[in-house]
Design a protein around this motif. Structure first.
Motif, PDB file in Angstrom:
ATOM      1  N   TYR A   8       0.877  -1.308  -0.167  1.00 17.38           N
ATOM      2  CA  TYR A   8       0.065  -0.015   0.015  1.00 17.38           C
ATOM      3  C   TYR A   8       0.810   1.205   0.202  1.00 17.38           C
ATOM      4  N   LEU A   9       1.772   1.244   1.013  1.00 12.80           N
ATOM      5  CA  LEU A   9       2.563   2.444   0.989  1.00 12.80           C
ATOM      6  C   LEU A   9       3.291   2.937  -0.369  1.00 12.80           C
ATOM      7  N   VAL A  10       3.935   1.771  -1.129  1.00 14.71           N
ATOM      8  CA  VAL A  10       4.527   2.295  -1.981  1.00 14.71           C
ATOM      9  C   VAL A  10       3.757   2.502  -3.386  1.00 14.71           C
ATOM     10  N   LEU A  11       2.656   1.582  -3.554  1.00 15.94           N
ATOM     11  CA  LEU A  11       1.782   1.790  -4.685  1.00 15.94           C
ATOM     12  C   LEU A  11       0.816   3.091  -4.564  1.00 15.94           C
ATOM     13  N   ALA A  12       0.199   3.255  -3.422  1.00 15.22           N
ATOM     14  CA  ALA A  12      -0.931   4.335  -3.230  1.00 15.22           C
ATOM     15  C   ALA A  12       0.049   5.345  -2.770  1.00 15.22           C
ATOM     16  N   GLY A  13       1.018   5.442  -2.098  1.00  9.49           N
ATOM     17  CA  GLY A  13       2.025   6.445  -1.975  1.00  9.49           C
ATOM     18  C   GLY A  13       2.016   7.327  -3.012  1.00  9.49           C
ATOM     19  N   ALA A  14       2.153   6.669  -4.542  1.00  7.66           N
ATOM     20  CA  ALA A  14       2.522   7.410  -5.556  1.00  7.66           C
ATOM     21  C   ALA A  14       1.405   8.051  -5.902  1.00  7.66           C
ATOM     22  N   ASP A  15       0.233   7.509  -5.698  1.00 10.86           N
ATOM     23  CA  ASP A  15      -1.108   8.371  -6.368  1.00 10.86           C
ATOM     24  C   ASP A  15      -1.263   9.438  -5.118  1.00 10.86           C
ATOM     25  N   ILE A  16      -1.115   9.073  -4.022  1.00 13.48           N
ATOM     26  CA  ILE A  16      -1.343  10.395  -3.059  1.00 13.48           C
ATOM     27  C   ILE A  16      -0.368  11.637  -3.368  1.00 13.48           C
ATOM     28  N   GLY A  17       0.996  10.990  -3.674  1.00 14.18           N
ATOM     29  CA  GLY A  17       1.918  12.238  -3.955  1.00 14.18           C
ATOM     30  C   GLY A  17       1.619  13.086  -5.250  1.00 14.18           C
ATOM     31  N   VAL A  18       1.089  12.423  -6.134  1.00 15.23           N
ATOM     32  CA  VAL A  18       0.737  12.952  -7.363  1.00 15.23           C
ATOM     33  C   VAL A  18      -0.464  14.016  -7.197  1.00 15.23           C
ATOM     34  N   GLY A  19      -1.272  13.389  -6.161  1.00 23.07           N
ATOM     35  CA  GLY A  19      -2.538  14.298  -5.757  1.00 23.07           C
ATOM     36  C   GLY A  19      -1.924  15.521  -4.897  1.00 23.07           C
ATOM     37  N   MET A  20      -0.975  15.355  -4.190  1.00 15.96           N
ATOM     38  CA  MET A  20      -0.470  16.471  -3.433  1.00 15.96           C
ATOM     39  C   MET A  20       0.090  17.511  -4.411  1.00 15.96           C
ATOM     40  N   THR A  21       0.929  16.959  -5.271  1.00 13.46           N
ATOM     41  CA  THR A  21       1.568  17.840  -6.237  1.00 13.46           C
ATOM     42  C   THR A  21       0.974  18.533  -7.397  1.00 13.46           C
ATOM     43  N   LEU A  22      -0.378  18.220  -7.469  1.00 16.49           N
ATOM     44  CA  LEU A  22      -1.298  18.435  -8.681  1.00 16.49           C
ATOM     45  C   LEU A  22      -1.080  19.889  -9.088  1.00 16.49           C
ATOM     46  N   PRO A  23      -1.005  20.730  -8.073  1.00 11.52           N
ATOM     47  CA  PRO A  23      -1.178  21.976  -8.458  1.00 11.52           C
ATOM     48  C   PRO A  23       0.241  22.600  -9.190  1.00 11.52           C
ATOM     49  N   TYR A  24       1.332  21.846  -8.695  1.00 10.37           N
ATOM     50  CA  TYR A  24       2.715  22.179  -9.283  1.00 10.37           C
ATOM     51  C   TYR A  24       2.679  21.352 -10.645  1.00 10.37           C
ATOM     52  N   LEU A  25       2.350  20.213 -10.667  1.00 12.39           N
ATOM     53  CA  LEU A  25       2.684  19.605 -11.871  1.00 12.39           C
ATOM     54  C   LEU A  25       1.567  20.200 -13.077  1.00 12.39           C
ATOM     55  N   GLY A  26       0.333  20.202 -12.883  1.00 14.82           N
ATOM     56  CA  GLY A  26      -0.570  20.896 -14.058  1.00 14.82           C
ATOM     57  C   GLY A  26      -0.801  22.212 -13.579  1.00 14.82           C
ATOM     58  N   ARG A  27      -0.459  23.188 -14.468  1.00 18.80           N
ATOM     59  CA  ARG A  27      -0.907  24.708 -14.428  1.00 18.80           C
ATOM     60  C   ARG A  27      -2.337  25.034 -14.954  1.00 18.80           C
ATOM     61  N   SER A  28      -2.588  24.276 -15.944  1.00 18.25           N
ATOM     62  CA  SER A  28      -3.952  24.539 -16.639  1.00 18.25           C
ATOM     63  C   SER A  28      -4.925  23.289 -16.390  1.00 18.25           C
ATOM     64  N   GLY A  29      -6.305  23.408 -16.563  1.00 19.22           N
ATOM     65  CA  GLY A  29      -7.120  22.350 -16.456  1.00 19.22           C
ATOM     66  C   GLY A  29      -6.761  21.257 -17.232  1.00 19.22           C
ATOM     67  N   ALA A  30      -6.185  21.585 -18.424  1.00 19.94           N
ATOM     68  CA  ALA A  30      -5.996  20.273 -19.430  1.00 19.94           C
ATOM     69  C   ALA A  30      -4.929  19.578 -18.858  1.00 19.94           C
ATOM     70  N   GLU A  31      -3.876  20.382 -18.425  1.00 21.96           N
ATOM     71  CA  GLU A  31      -2.457  19.868 -17.900  1.00 21.96           C
ATOM     72  C   GLU A  31      -2.882  18.934 -16.660  1.00 21.96           C
ATOM     73  N   ARG A  32      -3.814  19.416 -15.835  1.00 27.88           N
ATOM     74  CA  ARG A  32      -4.326  18.645 -14.638  1.00 27.88           C
ATOM     75  C   ARG A  32      -4.721  17.547 -15.067  1.00 27.88           C
ATOM     76  N   ARG A  33      -5.814  17.494 -16.027  1.00 24.99           N
ATOM     77  CA  ARG A  33      -6.326  16.164 -16.423  1.00 24.99           C
ATOM     78  C   ARG A  33      -5.463  14.979 -16.888  1.00 24.99           C
ATOM     79  N   GLU A  34      -4.498  15.442 -17.614  1.00 23.94           N
ATOM     80  CA  GLU A  34      -3.205  14.587 -18.011  1.00 23.94           C
ATOM     81  C   GLU A  34      -2.564  14.239 -17.139  1.00 23.94           C
ATOM     82  N   VAL A  35      -2.330  14.980 -16.159  1.00 24.81           N
ATOM     83  CA  VAL A  35      -1.392  14.463 -14.872  1.00 24.81           C
ATOM     84  C   VAL A  35      -2.136  13.345 -14.283  1.00 24.81           C
TER      85      VAL A  35
END
Lengths: 249, 417
Positions: free
Chosen positions: A13-40
């Motif tokens: 759980y920690l390894v696999l779900a840790g990744a999707d939780i981390g992506v959720g946390m960094t979503l504003p940094y990774l995706g700057r527009s709506g379209a980018e966030r959808r791709e992230v």
């Protein structure tokens, strides 16, 4: 053997779900527009259902093999676990609902829910692990909790770097010291190792006294594990390529 | 309210909410799997569109089922650690098997079914929905085994103040679980069937251009709902043979039956109040039985009417009635659940552990915080999800996003590497 089974699902759980939780946390940094966030989000979309189920399995293993510890761990950290569940619910609902109604405000609101829920999840994991690992509770525990949350976020970035392309990939690889397949894979391995280490150390501090139904359940679970891993392997194999556009979510 | 009452209310609200979504999930998954089988075998475009439309509604509903289910699973350890410490070595095995055999596979493959649309071989994709459906049944089965043990404990011994499992076969064969499983499955098929028929009738009443699509859907929904009412009624009837004497006394409601049941329990277990809240048990039971009869009549009449194509196209009063019937199975399953669970009180494990002794040592403040938090988050989410379900149901098959294009194909020129 009971302890091995518990560790297998908890660390998974920690390894696999840790990744999707981390992506959720960094979503504003990774995706700057709506379209980018959808791709992230497409980077984690096919995986998050199959990832979070490792925690459901961990809770099932606790209920079947460690009923005493289940009560101690959950009731003993009542408020933290409640916040963890709330974060989990809000994050999942953000993912499911963001694309259900067209419009930027709707998607933006639920993107906010994904970010808030992911942070809530990561911080409550941090608080829970701090209590188990260091025995500290209350506001002081926020400090180690932030460290754990940062680890989740970093792990999310390293996973995103393996899944995304172009400018999104470059942003995700910011901590890897340059993009490129081997570097990204190495950084992902590093954050994976760190999460496993935290999980193992916390596990060693738990009173791991199995209950009395191991003789029945352990063989059943050992037979099942290869099947479960194969099922998950099918998902990983199907979505092994980098994201090339938005997904269903 | 005392802390234990708050804990019970919290469990009741989350379990009740979970059951609403699970009942529709089990029914709709079956219907979607049947339609997709037809689509895959014949290549019929209308069945493929039906799969996507009903599949989309199934997924909206499923998401809420997951999040309410998570709270259910964790709540046992959170609020009821007295129960898990006392009986976890017995009914915990059923919960562990449920999580690993059923839910793990169901969730993993559902993700593959959703995101693998147009990406996987169509036979593999069909196999996925069937595995998802069958593991959903398996999930219901093992949960009913766990619940059946709490209703009618078998296969255990008392050992050092806690329970130990000695006969796994007896726990699985427990009639209180087996009969209830088929009863609940029947209820889920009624829920799914009436949902499909009611949504189809809405579109037919609106003179939809999708006559073929919604006529087929309406027939399938009623075709499943009618036999399901017989199955549900039959197993509901049989279940009275497996019921606790105190629950039956409360259902009958006569003073002498109640006194008799109470005296019997006192003779067995010493002084105490062993009767469940009579109004709840009778109210739940009566509502369930009356609504089941209503559904039986509507489904039987509809089964005749749907044979005539002009009626299916133009009988608007009937369309209206079928749409109005959509909530009825939900009310019925909740009433049945109240009957079953209120009728078990004051016991958490019947005859062995009282509900009041099953709680964790949690403070009232903690309990108030969690019940307010869960109740407010869930009520908002449930409203949004039902609104979305209605919105997507109303919009019809053309607005479906599920499987509408190959996934992962570039929608824009590839970004630079």
């Amino acid at each position: 053997m009971e302890i091995f089974i518990l560790a297998f699902f908890a660390l998974g759980y920690l390894v696999l779900a840790g990744a999707d939780i981390g992506v959720g946390m960094t979503l504003p940094y990774l995706g700057r527009s709506g379209a980018e966030r959808r791709e992230v989000i497409a980077a984690i979309a096919p995986f998050f259902l199959g990832n979070e189920v490792w925690l459901v399995a961990t809770a099932g293993v606790l209920a079947g093999l460690f009923p005493e510890l289940e009560g101690e761990l959950l009731a003993g950290n009542y408020s933290v676990v409640v916040v963890l569940l709330l974060g989990w619910i809000v994050r999942d609902m953000g993912l499911w609902l963001r694309g259900r109604v067209p419009g930027r405000r709707w998607a933006g609101f639920w993107d906010g829910a994904i970010v808030a829920g992911s942070w809530g999840l990561a911080l409550s994991w941090g608080l829970l692990l701090s209590h188990v690992l260091l025995g500290i509770q209350g506001p002081v525990a926020l400090l180690p909790a932030l460290v754990v949350a940062a680890l989740f976020a970093t792990h999310g970035l390293t996973f995103a770097a393996l899944r995304l392309r172009g400018v999104l990939r470059e942003r995700a690889a910011v901590l890897s010291g340059g993009s490129g397949g081997p570097v990204e894979a190495r950084t992902y391995t590093l954050t994976t190792g760190a999460l496993v280490a935290v999980g193992v150390l916390a596990g060693l501090r738990l009173p791991l006294h199995p209950g009395t139904s191991g003789s029945l359940l352990v063989p059943v679970i050992l037979v099942l594990i290869p099947l479960l891993v194969a099922a998950q392997g099918w998902v990983w194999w199907t979505f092994r390529h980098r994201v090339t556009g938005p997904s269903y979510l | 309210m005392e802390t234990v009452d708050l804990a019970r209310l919290q469990f009741a609200l989350t379990a009740g909410a979970h059951f609403l979504f699970v009942a529709l999930t089990l029914g709709l998954a079956t219907l979607v799997a049947v339609v997709q089988t037809r689509a895959t075998l014949t290549g019929s475009p209308v069945h493929m569109r039906m799969t996507r439309f009903w599949g989309q509604l199934y997924i909206i509903n499923y998401a809420m089922g997951i999040v309410t289910g998570l709270v259910m699973e964790f709540q046992l350890g959170l609020s009821w650690s007295g129960l898990t410490e006392y009986a976890g070595n017995v009914f915990g095995s059923a919960l562990a098997i449920e999580a690993l055999v059923a839910f793990f596979i169901e969730s993993t493959f559902l993700g593959l079914w959703i995101f693998g649309w147009n990406k996987l071989n169509r036979w593999a994709h069909l196999a996925l929905i069937w595995i998802v459906t069958l593991t959903a049944y398996a999930s219901a089965f093992w949960i009913m085994i766990a619940n059946g043990f709490l209703q009618n404990p078998v296969g255990h011994v008392v050992d050092g103040g806690t329970l130990r499992l000695v006969d796994f076969g007896a726990m699985v064969a427990n009639p209180a679980a087996q009969v209830a499983f088929w009863h609940v499955m029947g209820g889920a098929m009624i829920t799914g069937g009436f949902f499909m028929a009611g949504v189809s009738a809405y579109h037919l009443r609106k003179r939809t251009a999708e006559q073929d699509f919604f006529r087929k859907s309406l027939r399938l929904g009623i075709g499943v709902a009618l036999p399901a009412t017989f199955v549900t009624a039959t197993f509901g009837g049989i279940s009275f043979d497996t019921m606790q004497p105190t629950k039956i006394a409360a259902w009958v409601g006569s003073a002498e039956r109640l006194a008799e049941a109470q005296a019997e329990m006192v003779a067995r277990l010493g002084p105490g109040d062993y009767l469940p809240p009579v109004e709840w048990v009778r109210g739940g039971g009566l509502t369930m039985v009356i609504l089941l009869v209503v559904m039986l009549l509507v489904a039987a009449a509809s089964c005749v009417l749907m044979a005539f194509r002009p009626v299916v196209r133009g009988f608007r009063l009937w369309h209206w009635l079928l749409t109005a019937m959509i909530p009825v199975p939900f009310v019925t399953v909740i009433a049945g659940w109240i009957f079953r669970e209120m009728g078990r009180q004051p016991w958490a494990v019947y005859g062995l552990l009282k509900t009041a002794d099953a709680m964790s040592s949690v403070t009232e403040t903690q309990m108030r915080f969690s019940i307010i938090a869960f109740a407010s988050v869930f009520s908002v989410l449930i409203l949004i999800n039902y609104w979305l379900l209605a919105r997507h149901a109303r919009r019809g098959p053309d607005a479906v996003a599920l499987g509408d294009r190959p996934i992962d194909t570039p929608s824009a020129p590839a970004l630079s590497f």
